[in-house]
Write an enzyme that holds these catalytic residues in place. Structure first.
Site: not given
Ligand code: UD1
Ligand code: UDP
Length: 364
Positions: A97, A119, A133, A206, A208, A239
């Protein structure tokens, strides 16, 4: 021979797609497998690729600080176009998603390339929760040809939307495939040693739609409960989103029984999960992993698309209101009955063979 391309970009997609990548790559006589990562996440994605030994053929490198949904959607859509045109895969597989998945599915739709949705069929039916999502997963399902539904409930959701039954396969969740390879009896870690004299709480947050007040409410409730329970320690692998970090450090910083640490590699996280007392999270994937480990989860969200874990008794939806989280967390710590009723292991998300089923469905 079929050419299959997998497109993903965030940590949870990678955790759930890498087992499938490796299953498909182990069948070189049956298919050619191409991996394209969007790089929606960077460090958190690369951690997972390293653990599973997956080296992508393409990397769109789109992540930027403060990225918006517009940035992710436009960058994936435009950068993927050329790759799809040159690779011409027979099927593109996307996961779940995220905005990566939505934009990749849209790109395939514009180029009339069949999409397989791993999924598929999870629903809250409220496109604002989780946001964005729920929209993303519904949109991917509109254009998909193959639906890999993790459970019977998700299959039924797809049938209710008149998706063709012949394209739907109930496979289990590939996240459980990953879990089967990571949890070890002899696992050791300094943070776990630190917490060994206490009940260990594992925290993640984490979403949004929770940024701002809801997230501050969560953190305040957690701190208030921990202040009056001195036999409890917490680990919060945070995160990388700077907005999450700012709120967490403001509300939870300087509390010596709570450690905020960098994101854990998936092997570490799964082993922390296997050893913790309970989990507080707004994550999706953790709601699937915790039931099979028998770990109670307070889900700090208003809705869940994972009713199987609620029915199994492991998950409890507690919303994002400070008092509701405070009450549920206190009850789970103080009532042995409540804790026991939530800590029975159950396995609603499959037997760890989802990737094999998906490969067989695609390759015959
Ligand atoms: C994204 C997904 C969400 C998922 C989540 C898992 C969308 C809209 N959101 O949200 O569905 O649950 O990932 O974690 O697709 N950042 C870093 N390094 C990284 C990752 C993120 O610096 O490795 C920072 C960056 O500043 C980035 C911000 O986190 O701009 C947000 O990342 P983003 O992928 O936009 O949103 P998530 O909240 O991670
Ligand atoms: N996870 C990880 N390291 C962490 C926190 C979570 O590997 O420090 C794993 C967790 O086991 C799960 C996935 O990341 O498999 C969940 O990711 P996240 O919560 O970022 O995204 P979501 O599932 O909500 O999309």
């Amino acid at each position: 021979m079929k050419k299959l391309m997998l497109v993903f970009g965030t940590r949870p997609e990678a955790i759930k797609m890498c087992p499938l990548v490796n299953e498909l790559k182990s069948r070189p006589d049956q298919c050619e497998t191409v991996v394209c990562v969007t790089g929606q996440h960077r460090e958190m994605l690369d951690q997972v690729l390293r653990v599973f030994g997956v080296v992508p053929e393409h990397d769109l490198r789109i992540m930027k600080a403060g990225q918006t949904l517009f940035d992710i959607t436009c960058d994936v859509l435009t950068k993927l176009k050329g790759i799809l045109e040159s690779e011409r895969p027979d099927v593109v597989l996307v996961h779940g998603d995220t905005t990566t998945s939505f934009a990749a599915a849209l790109a395939c739709f514009y180029l009339q390339i069949p999409v397989g949705h791993v999924e598929a069929g999870l629903r809250t039916r409220n496109v604002f929760s989780p946001w964005p999502e729920e929209f993303n997963r519904q949109a991917v399902d509109i254009v998909s040809k193959y639906y890999f539904a993790p459970t019977e409930t998700s299959r039924q959701n797809l049938l209710n939307e008149c998706k063709g039954p012949d394209g739907i396969y109930v496979t289990g969740n590939t996240g459980i495939d990953a879990l089967a390879t990571t949890v070890r009896d002899d696992y050791k870690n300094e943070h776990l040693d630190w917490a060994s004299d206490s009940r260990l709480i594992l925290i993640t947050a984490h979403r949004r739609e929770n940024l701002g007040d809801p997230m501050r409410n969560m953190f305040r409730a957690i701190r208030r409960v921990m202040e009056v329970h001195d036999d409890v320690k917490a680990i919060y692998p945070i995160h990388m989103n700077p907005a999450v970090r700012k709120a967490a450090h403001a509300e939870l910083g300087g509390f010596d029984r709570l450690r905020i640490i960098e994101p854990l590699e998936v092997i570490d996280f799964h082993n922390f999960l296997a050893r913790c007392y309970l989990v507080l999270t707004d994550s999706g994937g953790i709601q699937e992993e915790a039931p099979s480990l028998g770990k109670p989860v307070l889900v700090m969200r208003d809705t869940t698309e994972r009713p199987e874990g609620v029915a199994a008794g492991t998950l409890r939806l507690v919303g994002t209101n400070e008092d509701s989280i405070y009450c549920a967390f206190t009850e789970l710590l103080d009532s042995a009955d409540c804790y026991l009723s939530m800590s029975k292991a159950s396995n609603p998300y499959g037997d760890g063979k989802a990737s094999i089923r998906i490969a067989e469905a695609l390759l015959g």
